[in-house]
Design a protein around this motif. Structure first.
Motif, PDB file in Angstrom:
ATOM      1  N   ALA A 110       0.815  -1.222   0.000  1.00 32.38           N
ATOM      2  CA  ALA A 110       0.000   0.000   0.000  1.00 32.38           C
ATOM      3  C   ALA A 110       0.845   1.267   0.000  1.00 32.38           C
ATOM      4  N   GLU A 111       2.100   1.171   0.412  1.00 33.13           N
ATOM      5  CA  GLU A 111       2.983   2.344   0.422  1.00 33.13           C
ATOM      6  C   GLU A 111       3.485   2.701  -0.980  1.00 33.13           C
ATOM      7  N   ASN A 112       3.394   1.749  -1.907  1.00 36.56           N
ATOM      8  CA  ASN A 112       3.825   2.000  -3.283  1.00 36.56           C
ATOM      9  C   ASN A 112       2.641   2.525  -4.096  1.00 36.56           C
ATOM     10  N   PRO A 113       2.729   3.725  -4.719  1.00 37.00           N
ATOM     11  CA  PRO A 113       1.599   4.319  -5.451  1.00 37.00           C
ATOM     12  C   PRO A 113       1.037   3.408  -6.542  1.00 37.00           C
ATOM     13  N   MET A 114       1.902   2.768  -7.308  1.00 36.44           N
ATOM     14  CA  MET A 114       1.440   1.901  -8.390  1.00 36.44           C
ATOM     15  C   MET A 114       0.691   0.684  -7.828  1.00 36.44           C
ATOM     16  N   MET A 115       1.240   0.069  -6.791  1.00 33.67           N
ATOM     17  CA  MET A 115       0.593  -1.089  -6.185  1.00 33.67           C
ATOM     18  C   MET A 115      -0.712  -0.687  -5.508  1.00 33.67           C
ATOM     19  N   ARG A 116      -0.752   0.542  -4.970  1.00 30.57           N
ATOM     20  CA  ARG A 116      -1.973   1.016  -4.327  1.00 30.57           C
ATOM     21  C   ARG A 116      -3.104   1.121  -5.347  1.00 30.57           C
ATOM     22  N   ARG A 117      -2.798   1.663  -6.538  1.00 33.16           N
ATOM     23  CA  ARG A 117      -3.818   1.775  -7.599  1.00 33.16           C
ATOM     24  C   ARG A 117      -4.265   0.372  -8.050  1.00 33.16           C
ATOM     25  N   LEU A 118      -3.310  -0.538  -8.152  1.00 34.10           N
ATOM     26  CA  LEU A 118      -3.630  -1.897  -8.585  1.00 34.10           C
ATOM     27  C   LEU A 118      -4.540  -2.603  -7.579  1.00 34.10           C
ATOM     28  N   LEU A 119      -4.253  -2.433  -6.285  1.00 33.33           N
ATOM     29  CA  LEU A 119      -5.078  -3.039  -5.244  1.00 33.33           C
ATOM     30  C   LEU A 119      -6.496  -2.473  -5.276  1.00 33.33           C
ATOM     31  N   HIS A 120      -6.610  -1.125  -5.452  1.00 35.99           N
ATOM     32  CA  HIS A 120      -7.931  -0.488  -5.557  1.00 35.99           C
ATOM     33  C   HIS A 120      -8.705  -1.062  -6.736  1.00 35.99           C
ATOM     34  N   ARG A 121      -8.030  -1.236  -7.863  1.00 41.18           N
ATOM     35  CA  ARG A 121      -8.680  -1.757  -9.068  1.00 41.18           C
ATOM     36  C   ARG A 121      -9.167  -3.188  -8.850  1.00 41.18           C
ATOM     37  N   GLN A 122      -8.331  -4.021  -8.217  1.00 39.55           N
ATOM     38  CA  GLN A 122      -8.705  -5.407  -7.984  1.00 39.55           C
ATOM     39  C   GLN A 122      -9.920  -5.512  -7.065  1.00 39.55           C
ATOM     40  N   ILE A 123      -9.967  -4.673  -6.042  1.00 38.02           N
ATOM     41  CA  ILE A 123     -11.104  -4.687  -5.119  1.00 38.02           C
ATOM     42  C   ILE A 123     -12.384  -4.273  -5.832  1.00 38.02           C
ATOM     43  N   ALA A 124     -12.274  -3.276  -6.746  1.00 38.68           N
ATOM     44  CA  ALA A 124     -13.443  -2.756  -7.450  1.00 38.68           C
ATOM     45  C   ALA A 124     -13.937  -3.702  -8.547  1.00 38.68           C
ATOM     46  N   VAL A 125     -13.033  -4.377  -9.229  1.00 36.32           N
ATOM     47  CA  VAL A 125     -13.387  -5.178 -10.409  1.00 36.32           C
ATOM     48  C   VAL A 125     -13.699  -6.640 -10.073  1.00 36.32           C
ATOM     49  N   LYS A 126     -12.921  -7.236  -9.208  1.00 35.19           N
ATOM     50  CA  LYS A 126     -13.034  -8.682  -8.948  1.00 35.19           C
ATOM     51  C   LYS A 126     -14.137  -8.992  -7.934  1.00 35.19           C
ATOM     52  N   ASN A 127     -14.804 -10.134  -8.143  1.00 34.60           N
ATOM     53  CA  ASN A 127     -15.817 -10.571  -7.178  1.00 34.60           C
ATOM     54  C   ASN A 127     -15.200 -11.526  -6.158  1.00 34.60           C
ATOM     55  N   GLN A 128     -16.006 -11.951  -5.197  1.00 30.44           N
ATOM     56  CA  GLN A 128     -15.489 -12.764  -4.088  1.00 30.44           C
ATOM     57  C   GLN A 128     -15.050 -14.168  -4.514  1.00 30.44           C
ATOM     58  N   LYS A 129     -15.518 -14.635  -5.696  1.00 28.58           N
ATOM     59  CA  LYS A 129     -15.150 -15.963  -6.177  1.00 28.58           C
ATOM     60  C   LYS A 129     -13.924 -15.933  -7.087  1.00 28.58           C
ATOM     61  N   SER A 130     -13.372 -14.759  -7.255  1.00 30.42           N
ATOM     62  CA  SER A 130     -12.228 -14.611  -8.155  1.00 30.42           C
ATOM     63  C   SER A 130     -10.972 -15.280  -7.588  1.00 30.42           C
ATOM     64  N   ASN A 131     -10.075 -15.675  -8.492  1.00 31.90           N
ATOM     65  CA  ASN A 131      -8.784 -16.243  -8.086  1.00 31.90           C
ATOM     66  C   ASN A 131      -7.702 -15.170  -7.956  1.00 31.90           C
ATOM     67  N   SER A 132      -8.130 -13.931  -7.829  1.00 35.21           N
ATOM     68  CA  SER A 132      -7.190 -12.829  -7.655  1.00 35.21           C
ATOM     69  C   SER A 132      -6.500 -12.928  -6.293  1.00 35.21           C
ATOM     70  N   TRP A 133      -5.201 -12.657  -6.276  1.00 32.23           N
ATOM     71  CA  TRP A 133      -4.448 -12.687  -5.021  1.00 32.23           C
ATOM     72  C   TRP A 133      -5.010 -11.657  -4.043  1.00 32.23           C
ATOM     73  N   THR A 134      -5.425 -10.505  -4.555  1.00 34.43           N
ATOM     74  CA  THR A 134      -5.963  -9.432  -3.709  1.00 34.43           C
ATOM     75  C   THR A 134      -7.226  -9.876  -2.987  1.00 34.43           C
ATOM     76  N   ILE A 135      -8.115 -10.558  -3.718  1.00 29.30           N
ATOM     77  CA  ILE A 135      -9.366 -11.034  -3.108  1.00 29.30           C
ATOM     78  C   ILE A 135      -9.078 -12.079  -2.041  1.00 29.30           C
ATOM     79  N   HIS A 136      -8.120 -12.965  -2.303  1.00 33.35           N
ATOM     80  CA  HIS A 136      -7.743 -13.972  -1.310  1.00 33.35           C
ATOM     81  C   HIS A 136      -7.105 -13.316  -0.079  1.00 33.35           C
ATOM     82  N   ALA A 137      -6.344 -12.252  -0.306  1.00 33.61           N
ATOM     83  CA  ALA A 137      -5.740 -11.533   0.820  1.00 33.61           C
ATOM     84  C   ALA A 137      -6.822 -10.889   1.688  1.00 33.61           C
TER      85      ALA A 137
END
Length: 359
Positions: A110-137
């Motif tokens: 979260a301290e890295n600006p690029m990774m912060r944007r990516l995490l925000h995008r994953q939370i907004a786009v992916k659903n709870q059944k997704s195999n995204s690492w962010t959703i699993h985290a």
């Protein structure tokens, strides 16, 4: 393949350390062996696993391998109850170790600006059944009642603050889980089921570093976890037609009979019990009826058990002393029993002449 490589690497590292005494039975003190395992072997198994998704079957294979090694170090057979391996060693399950590494990574991302944007995008786009690492985290955070990932992204906690929060949440979860599992198992009746992460059970803590005490402590741990083979155990698994004690032939040979009642072992038992009651006389004087059979077996096997503390809260100061005497007592009983059974077996064999013919 990655999981198999990790398992193989963990085994090779363990085998490489066996020359230093990293094995159960007659090696280093179990407490030292467990510490070496946590420092040298576990990191090689876990390296990089926090950054990938692990399916249930792979996680199970990892857990089984890890648990088997923990049992081996503690001199316990594979059939020993799984919660006992963790409660005695103070080690967290492999699942907890991976979860800890995963959530500890989040504030740094979260301290890295690029990774912060990516995490925000994953939370907004992916659903709870997704195999995204962010959703699993995020699911891992919810599992331990930790703050939502969005909160961590917006306001990353300091490393020390987050480490303290994560350790507290994960330790609490697994303390409750393991204690609940252990309470359902009859073989762990005499074990103090209070799981304390990174703290070994008194059966290991109060043993000395001598090889004799290492061996003695493993036998006591087997009795404590219900895997020490007695006649009642053999009968339960259809390995013997009856449960009767082969030494005294009076009653069923269970752990209470073995430790407290067997007349054949009376002389072996007596000096050790006298030593306990001489060193801590008020144990017997205040509650004499408590220290008969079941109560005495509990005192010998695990004097740190809540049932003992509840009756005599003052006993806490004497637990190390009682454990050392109990360690000698349980091994003396084992050794005498084994010797007598060997003699009985030898005498029951048909005698033969030098020619090989039966007399």
């Amino acid at each position: 393949a990655t999981i198999e490589d990790r398992i193989k690497k963990g085994r090779l590292t363990t085998y490489g350390l066996m020359g230093t005494g990293l094995h159960g039975g007659n090696g280093l003190k179990v407490e030292a062996s467990l510490h070496i395992y946590q420092i040298y072997v576990l990191p090689r198994i876990l390296h990089g696993l926090d950054c990938i998704l692990i399916n249930t079957s792979s996680l199970t294979r990892l857990e089984v391998t890890y648990r088997s090694l923990l049992k081996q170090i503690q001199g316990l057979p594979k059939r020993a109850a799984n919660p006992a391996a963790y409660i005695l060693s103070g080690a967290l399950p492999i699942e907890a170790e991976i979860d800890k590494k995963k959530v500890m990574l989040l504030p740094r991302l979260a301290e890295n600006p690029m990774m912060r944007r990516l995490l925000h995008r994953q939370i907004a786009v992916k659903n709870q059944k997704s195999n995204s690492w962010t959703i699993h985290a995020q699911a891992t955070l919810a599992k331990y009642d930790l703050p939502h990932l969005s909160q961590i992204i917006e306001n990353p906690p300091s490393k020390d603050e987050w480490k303290k929060t994560v350790n507290s949440a994960i330790h609490k979860h697994w303390m409750e889980t393991l204690e609940k599992e252990a309470s359902k198992m009859t073989t762990l009746k005499y074990l103090n089921k209070s799981f304390k992460p990174k703290q070994v059970h008194p059966v290991w803590k109060h043993a000395s570093t001598s090889i004799k005490d290492v061996r003695r402590s493993t036998y006591k741990a087997r009795m404590l976890t219900g895997v020490y083979i007695l006649q009642a155990t053999r009968a339960a698994f259809n390995q013997s037609p009856n449960k009767t004690c082969p030494l005294c032939n009076i009653e069923d040979e269970d752990i209470i009979h073995f430790i407290c009642r067997c007349e054949t072992l009376k002389e072996t038992r007596k000096p050790h019990l006298i030593k306990i009651f001489d060193q801590v006389p008020y144990i017997y004087l205040e509650h004499p009826s408590t220290w008969q059979d079941e109560g005495l077996a509990q005192l010998i096997l695990d004097s740190s058990h809540p049932d003992v503390i509840q009756v005599l809260p003052e006993i806490i100061a004497f637990i190390p002393l009682i454990d050392k005497i109990a360690l000698t007592l349980t091994f003396a009983l084992h050794r005498t029993r084994s010797k007598l059974l060997d003699e009985k077996t030898r005498d029951s064999r048909p005698k033969t002449r030098k020619s090989g013919k039966t007399i």
